[in-house]
Scaffold this motif. Structure first.
Motif, short mmCIF file in Angstrom:
data_model
loop_
_atom_site.label_atom_id
_atom_site.label_comp_id
_atom_site.label_asym_id
_atom_site.label_seq_id
_atom_site.Cartn_x
_atom_site.Cartn_y
_atom_site.Cartn_z
N ARG A 20 0.83 -1.21 0.00
CA ARG A 20 0.00 0.00 0.00
C ARG A 20 0.86 1.25 0.00
N ILE A 21 1.93 1.24 0.81
CA ILE A 21 2.82 2.40 0.87
C ILE A 21 3.51 2.60 -0.48
N ARG A 22 3.98 1.51 -1.09
CA ARG A 22 4.64 1.61 -2.40
C ARG A 22 3.67 2.14 -3.44
N LYS A 23 2.44 1.64 -3.43
CA LYS A 23 1.44 2.09 -4.40
C LYS A 23 1.14 3.57 -4.23
N LYS A 24 1.00 4.01 -2.99
CA LYS A 24 0.73 5.42 -2.71
C LYS A 24 1.92 6.28 -3.14
N ILE A 52 11.23 7.29 -5.27
CA ILE A 52 10.21 6.44 -4.64
C ILE A 52 10.56 6.18 -3.18
N GLU A 53 11.82 5.93 -2.89
CA GLU A 53 12.24 5.70 -1.50
C GLU A 53 11.98 6.93 -0.64
N LYS A 54 12.29 8.10 -1.17
CA LYS A 54 12.04 9.34 -0.42
C LYS A 54 10.56 9.52 -0.16
N GLU A 55 9.75 9.23 -1.16
CA GLU A 55 8.30 9.38 -1.02
C GLU A 55 7.76 8.37 -0.01
N GLU A 56 8.29 7.15 -0.02
CA GLU A 56 7.86 6.13 0.95
C GLU A 56 8.19 6.59 2.38
N ARG A 57 9.39 7.12 2.55
CA ARG A 57 9.77 7.62 3.89
C ARG A 57 8.84 8.74 4.33
N LYS A 58 8.47 9.61 3.40
CA LYS A 58 7.57 10.71 3.71
C LYS A 58 6.19 10.18 4.13
N ILE A 59 5.69 9.18 3.42
CA ILE A 59 4.40 8.59 3.75
C ILE A 59 4.43 7.93 5.12
N THR A 87 3.09 10.40 12.38
CA THR A 87 2.62 11.65 12.96
C THR A 87 1.12 11.59 13.25
N LYS A 88 0.36 11.08 12.30
CA LYS A 88 -1.09 10.97 12.49
C LYS A 88 -1.41 10.00 13.63
N GLY A 89 -0.64 8.90 13.72
CA GLY A 89 -0.87 7.93 14.79
C GLY A 89 -0.57 8.52 16.15
N ALA A 90 0.50 9.28 16.25
CA ALA A 90 0.86 9.90 17.52
C ALA A 90 -0.18 10.94 17.92
N LEU A 91 -0.62 11.72 16.96
CA LEU A 91 -1.64 12.73 17.24
C LEU A 91 -2.95 12.09 17.71
N THR A 92 -3.34 11.02 17.04
CA THR A 92 -4.56 10.31 17.42
C THR A 92 -4.44 9.75 18.83
N THR A 93 -3.27 9.23 19.18
CA THR A 93 -3.05 8.68 20.52
C THR A 93 -3.17 9.77 21.58
N VAL A 94 -2.55 10.90 21.34
CA VAL A 94 -2.60 12.00 22.30
C VAL A 94 -4.03 12.50 22.47
N GLU A 135 1.87 6.68 -6.87
CA GLU A 135 0.83 7.64 -7.27
C GLU A 135 1.29 9.07 -7.04
N ASN A 136 1.92 9.31 -5.89
CA ASN A 136 2.41 10.66 -5.58
C ASN A 136 3.50 11.09 -6.57
N ILE A 137 4.39 10.18 -6.90
CA ILE A 137 5.48 10.49 -7.85
C ILE A 137 4.88 10.82 -9.22
N LYS A 138 3.89 10.03 -9.66
CA LYS A 138 3.27 10.30 -10.96
C LYS A 138 2.60 11.66 -10.98
#
Length: 80
Positions: A19-23, A51-58, A64-71, A26-29
């Motif tokens: 899923r991360i690779r696919k996303k 693609i590797e940079k984009e995967e790291r960003k995702i 970040t979203k997970g941490a925010l949701t937890t807080v 899509e972002n790169i395209k």
């Protein structure tokens, strides 16, 4: 039973990575379309790097979203 749990965990990891690779692709395209470039304008190594940079960003965004949701959940606030 324990083997099934381990197998399920591995399948989940594989699914998430796909899923991360696919996303990322899509972002790169989208970025290439915006820049009016084609995939063939770049070498394989350059594309892999993007693609590797984009995967790291995702992944960073997910963390970040997970941490925010937890807080927010600690304070009883629902994050939609």
């Amino acid at each position: 039973m324990l083997d099934k749990i381990k197998h399920t965990g591995k399948n989940s990891i594989i699914y998430i990575k796909k899923r991360i690779r696919k996303k990322a692709l899509e972002n790169i395209k989208e970025k290439l379309d915006f820049a009016q470039k084609k995939e063939t304008d770049f070498t394989k190594d350059e594309m892999r790097s993007m693609i590797e940079k984009e995967e790291r960003k995702i992944i960073k965004d997910y963390k970040t979203k997970g941490a925010l949701t937890t807080v927010l959940a600690m304070f009883g606030i629902v994050n939609i």
